[in-house]
Design an enzyme around this catalytic site. Structure first.
Site, PDB file in Angstrom:
ATOM      1  N   ASP A  11       8.733 -46.274  25.908  1.00 35.06           N
ATOM      2  CA  ASP A  11       8.213 -45.717  27.157  1.00 35.06           C
ATOM      3  C   ASP A  11       6.706 -45.913  27.140  1.00 35.06           C
ATOM      4  OD1 ASP A  11       8.079 -44.321  29.609  1.00 35.06           O
ATOM      5  OD2 ASP A  11       7.705 -42.432  28.589  1.00 35.06           O
ATOM      6  N   SER A  12       6.075 -45.678  28.265  1.00 35.62           N
ATOM      7  CA  SER A  12       4.618 -45.788  28.324  1.00 35.62           C
ATOM      8  C   SER A  12       3.947 -44.652  27.562  1.00 35.62           C
ATOM      9  CB  SER A  12       4.148 -45.768  29.784  1.00 35.62           C
ATOM     10  OG  SER A  12       4.518 -44.554  30.403  1.00 35.62           O
ATOM     11  N   TYR A  43       2.127 -46.476  33.233  1.00 33.19           N
ATOM     12  CA  TYR A  43       2.622 -47.730  33.789  1.00 33.19           C
ATOM     13  C   TYR A  43       2.775 -47.650  35.305  1.00 33.19           C
ATOM     14  CZ  TYR A  43       3.919 -49.842  29.256  1.00 33.19           C
ATOM     15  OH  TYR A  43       3.911 -50.404  28.006  1.00 33.19           O
ATOM     16  N   GLY A  44       3.040 -46.441  35.802  1.00 33.65           N
ATOM     17  CA  GLY A  44       3.394 -46.288  37.212  1.00 33.65           C
ATOM     18  C   GLY A  44       2.323 -46.705  38.196  1.00 33.65           C
ATOM     19  N   CYS A  74      11.815 -45.859  30.475  1.00 36.24           N
ATOM     20  CA  CYS A  74      10.698 -45.813  31.413  1.00 36.24           C
ATOM     21  C   CYS A  74      11.180 -46.410  32.719  1.00 36.24           C
ATOM     22  CB  CYS A  74       9.514 -46.615  30.864  1.00 36.24           C
ATOM     23  SG  CYS A  74       8.134 -46.805  32.026  1.00 36.24           S
ATOM     24  N   ASN A  75      11.121 -45.641  33.788  1.00 35.40           N
ATOM     25  CA  ASN A  75      11.622 -46.129  35.069  1.00 35.40           C
ATOM     26  C   ASN A  75      10.763 -47.235  35.642  1.00 35.40           C
ATOM     27  OD1 ASN A  75      13.943 -44.189  36.392  1.00 35.40           O
ATOM     28  ND2 ASN A  75      12.721 -43.141  34.846  1.00 35.40           N
ATOM     29  N   GLU A 151       2.176 -35.188  30.455  1.00 37.28           N
ATOM     30  CA  GLU A 151       1.444 -35.621  29.267  1.00 37.28           C
ATOM     31  C   GLU A 151       0.502 -34.528  28.765  1.00 37.28           C
ATOM     32  OE1 GLU A 151       1.324 -38.517  27.453  1.00 37.28           O
ATOM     33  OE2 GLU A 151       2.946 -39.524  28.540  1.00 37.28           O
ATOM     34  N   CYS A 183      11.767 -40.822  36.657  1.00 39.03           N
ATOM     35  CA  CYS A 183      10.750 -41.084  35.644  1.00 39.03           C
ATOM     36  C   CYS A 183      11.126 -40.218  34.460  1.00 39.03           C
ATOM     37  CB  CYS A 183       9.351 -40.737  36.149  1.00 39.03           C
ATOM     38  SG  CYS A 183       8.064 -40.863  34.859  1.00 39.03           S
ATOM     39  N   THR A 184      11.099 -40.782  33.264  1.00 38.58           N
ATOM     40  CA  THR A 184      11.553 -40.009  32.107  1.00 38.58           C
ATOM     41  C   THR A 184      10.594 -38.885  31.729  1.00 38.58           C
ATOM     42  OG1 THR A 184      10.638 -41.749  30.666  1.00 38.58           O
ATOM     43  CG2 THR A 184      13.001 -41.833  31.162  1.00 38.58           C
ATOM     44  N   HIS A 185       9.410 -38.856  32.322  1.00 38.55           N
ATOM     45  CA  HIS A 185       8.529 -37.704  32.141  1.00 38.55           C
ATOM     46  C   HIS A 185       9.049 -36.486  32.921  1.00 38.55           C
ATOM     47  CE1 HIS A 185       5.604 -40.703  30.757  1.00 38.55           C
ATOM     48  NE2 HIS A 185       4.847 -39.710  30.309  1.00 38.55           N
TER      49      HIS A 185
END
Length: 266
Positions: A11-12, A43-44, A74-75, A151, A183-185
């Site tokens: 992932d980012s 990344y988004g 990561c989407n 984050e 989004c995996t976040h």
């Protein structure tokens, strides 16, 4: 047939740990290498070309470590990396399993998507949903502030609640009954999102969807598991050193335990 090599996940940043946690709990004998590209996040907000280049670099790095499969947790990266295989190794991205699960859950065929600007702009989810069911209605909402909030570890904060209401309330008003956390976040902020959606809207978590797909592939013989008596080992790698990342990672993964943290140059 068995395969003792680890599974690579990237992932980012920290969001992909929500996927790793689900996978580690679902497959307790499997070992995992996690790569968080923290030196280049998010990344988004990057261009499609840059996201693809970064993703290829991450996959190549994991392949050099000898993984047997790669999970793109990561989407934004998944939207630019549709391949199901890369250099002979299976690749799982979040778009297809998340879409498939959402379609299985929806009753009124109105599905919402929360994502980064890059994911929403790519229309990857909308295209996949419509490909699977032409009768579905799709409503998308970009949520650029969600990643920095996750984050920062502000999953339970008044500011997060206000930002979440601003993003999520308009999409709830469309009448959706299913919402993809694109989004995996975002599962880190699930409680704040649930405060806006209530319990009547199903939330689709990428980690759970990928775990279901891998379980199916094990049954079909497309994914070779380790021996049942194997001991799980989890190694967390990042491209930039951060004690904050390590502390937050331990909190997200709990009760799953990572044995090793290291900084790598990809």
């Amino acid at each position: 047939m068995m395969d003792s090599r680890p599974v690579g996940v990237f992932d980012s940043g920290i969001g992909g740990l929500t996927v790793l946690k689900v996978l580690a709990e679902r497959f307790p004998q499997e070992s995992f290498l996690y790569l968080g590209d923290t030196a280049r996040l998010p990344y988004g907000s990057k261009s499609a070309l840059t996201i693809r280049r970064y993703s290829e670099q991450n996959v190549h790095y994991l392949l050099r470590q000898g993984v047997k499969a790669v999970v793109i947790a990561c989407n934004s990266a998944s939207s630019q990396f549709p391949e199901g295989e890369f250099e002979g190794v299976p690749v799982y991205n979040v778009i297809h399993p998340g879409s498939f699960k959402a379609l299985n859950l929806t009753k009124n065929k109105k599905i919402g998507i929360l994502g980064t600007r890059a994911t929403v702009k790519s229309a990857a989810y909308a295209q996949e949903l419509i490909r699977l069911d032409e009768g579905v209605e799709v409503f998308s909402q970009a949520c650029p502030l969600f990643v920095p909030l996750a984050e920062e570890g502000w999953d339970d904060d008044p500011i997060t609640n206000l930002v979440t209401y601003r993003y999520v309330n308009p999409i709830v008003k469309t009448g959706i009954d299913t919402l993809i956390l694109g989004c995996t976040h975002y599962p880190i902020l699930k409680e704040a999102i649930r405060k806006v959606t209530g319990n009547s809207i199903e939330l689709v978590d990428s980690g759970e969807a990928i775990a279901e797909l891998i379980a199916q592939d094990i049954e079909r013989g497309h994914f070779k598991p380790v021996k049942e008596d194997a001991t799980q080992n989890i190694h967390i790698m990042t491209t930039d050193a951060s004690e904050h990342f390590n502390n937050l990672a331990r909190r997200i993964l709990e009760p799953v335990r990572a044995e090793q943290f290291s900084v790598v140059d990809i």
